[in-house]
Design a protein around this motif. Structure first.
Motif, short mmCIF file in Angstrom:
data_model
loop_
_atom_site.label_atom_id
_atom_site.label_comp_id
_atom_site.label_asym_id
_atom_site.label_seq_id
_atom_site.Cartn_x
_atom_site.Cartn_y
_atom_site.Cartn_z
N ASP A 162 0.67 -1.27 0.03
CA ASP A 162 -0.02 -0.08 0.03
C ASP A 162 0.86 1.17 0.12
O ASP A 162 0.43 2.26 0.41
N LYS B 222 -12.61 -5.48 -3.61
CA LYS B 222 -13.67 -5.55 -2.91
C LYS B 222 -14.84 -5.10 -3.84
O LYS B 222 -15.68 -4.16 -3.56
N ALA C 175 -17.11 -8.20 7.46
CA ALA C 175 -17.27 -7.14 8.19
C ALA C 175 -15.77 -6.56 8.19
O ALA C 175 -14.81 -7.12 8.51
N LEU C 176 -15.69 -5.46 7.73
CA LEU C 176 -14.27 -4.66 7.54
C LEU C 176 -13.78 -4.50 9.09
O LEU C 176 -14.65 -4.33 9.97
N GLN D 66 -7.75 0.65 12.39
CA GLN D 66 -8.07 -0.62 12.44
C GLN D 66 -8.72 -0.86 13.83
O GLN D 66 -8.11 -0.51 14.80
N VAL E 151 -3.20 -10.68 7.38
CA VAL E 151 -2.56 -9.69 6.40
C VAL E 151 -2.04 -8.91 7.26
O VAL E 151 -2.55 -8.12 8.24
N PRO F 48 2.47 -2.18 9.83
CA PRO F 48 3.47 -2.55 10.67
C PRO F 48 4.75 -2.91 9.97
O PRO F 48 5.85 -2.63 10.73
O1 C5P Z 1 -1.90 -1.54 7.20
P1 C5P Z 1 -2.74 -2.71 7.69
O2 C5P Z 1 -1.78 -3.76 8.31
O3 C5P Z 1 -3.78 -2.08 8.68
O4 C5P Z 1 -3.34 -2.99 6.29
C1 C5P Z 1 -4.46 -3.83 6.15
C2 C5P Z 1 -4.80 -3.81 4.98
O5 C5P Z 1 -5.74 -4.78 4.33
C3 C5P Z 1 -5.10 -2.67 4.09
O6 C5P Z 1 -4.61 -2.69 2.72
C4 C5P Z 1 -6.69 -2.74 4.02
O7 C5P Z 1 -7.10 -1.99 2.90
C5 C5P Z 1 -6.93 -4.16 3.93
N1 C5P Z 1 -8.10 -4.68 4.46
C6 C5P Z 1 -8.71 -4.35 5.63
N2 C5P Z 1 -9.95 -5.02 6.13
C7 C5P Z 1 -10.73 -5.80 4.90
C8 C5P Z 1 -10.26 -5.90 3.81
C9 C5P Z 1 -9.17 -5.41 3.63
O8 C5P Z 1 -7.94 -3.73 6.37
N3 C5P Z 1 -11.58 -6.23 5.61
#
Ligand code: C5P
Length: 235
Positions: A8, A61, A116-117, A187, A205, A209
């Motif tokens: 990213d 997405k 859920a995000l 987050q 993912v 960090p």
């Molecule tokens: O930087 P970080 O570790 O928070 O990155 C999380 C990655 O996962 C970002 O690219 C974000 O767009 C992606 N993502 C998320 N939640 C979701 C799907 C994808 O944070 N449900």
């Protein structure tokens, strides 16, 4: 567990530098909105040129009417990526249409649905969906499973229940991983790697960090070591 690193970064050069640092590891790379909108298909080609064995997750997405989603899914399949995702809230017809359309490809990418995000807390989620994250994520996961998807995007906290309600092999990909208690940023539902492992997460993912660290290579090494320790029961 297969680590999935989010590319990213603010420029293609920075992303490529990071990808080169990851070259010797058996990991997945995640291309999201920022990088794909800026660098498009050619970025995927460049990554494959660095290492043809890189596995690529295109995190766009998809959320639209079923036919538009299926058209986009076909275009994605032609890009040669290994996994992409749609929003579960696009519904069952969208899920079926996408999966049907991909049938003609001998090797199709894995398809996951976002439940859920991980940036939602309980209050924010309730306001939109009128239900708790746990309940809704589980329903979305069952629906995705029944319609032939390969797995879901969820938080590490929902992974175990989702596998129990579907199948152990139904994949869970979980953003919001903070291996050493790093800043959560936007987050809300963050988890450490040992928790992710206990909850059966297939793909943790990690983005900020790693790439916000002053030494991303070293950070990645520490993370890979941590995963090895966890998986061999030495932690
Ligand atoms: O930087 P970080 O570790 O928070 O990155 C999380 C990655 O996962 C970002 O690219 C974000 O767009 C992606 N993502 C998320 N939640 C979701 C799907 C994808 O944070 N449900």
């Amino acid at each position: 567990m297969k680590l999935c690193v989010a590319l990213d970064l603010p420029s293609i050069e920075a992303n490529i530098d990071l990808a080169k640092a990851l070259n010797s590891y058996d990991i997945w790379l995640k291309i999201g909105f920022r990088s794909f909108i800026r660098d498009g298909k050619s970025f995927i080609k460049l990554l494959k040129a660095i290492n043809p064995n890189f596995k690529i997750f295109l995190d766009l997405k998809l959320y639209d009417i079923p036919n538009t989603m299926a058209d986009a899914a076909e275009e994605i399949a032609r890009l040669g990526v290994d996994m992409f995702n749609i929003h579960a809230s696009a519904g069952e017809i969208a899920m079926c249409t996408v999966m049907e359309r991909l049938q003609k490809y001998e090797t199709r990418p894995l398809v996951l649905a976002v439940t859920a995000l991980t940036s939602f807390d309980e209050t924010g989620f309730q306001k939109i969906y009128g239900e708790s994250i746990d309940e809704r994520a589980l329903q979305f996961a069952k629906m995705s499973f029944e319609n032939g998807l390969d797995g879901v995007v969820c938080s590490a906290f929902e992974s175990r229940a989702i596998k129990k309600a579907t199948q152990d092999s139904f994949l869970t990909l979980c953003p919001g991983i903070r291996p050493f208690g790093e800043d959560a940023g936007d987050q809300q539902r963050v988890a450490a790697l040992d928790l992710a492992f206990k909850e059966g997460v297939d793909f943790p993912v990690i983005g900020r960090p790693i790439y916000k660290d002053s030494d991303p290579r070293q950070k990645l090494q520490q993370i890979m070591q941590q995963i090895q320790f966890i998986e061999t029961g030495r932690l």
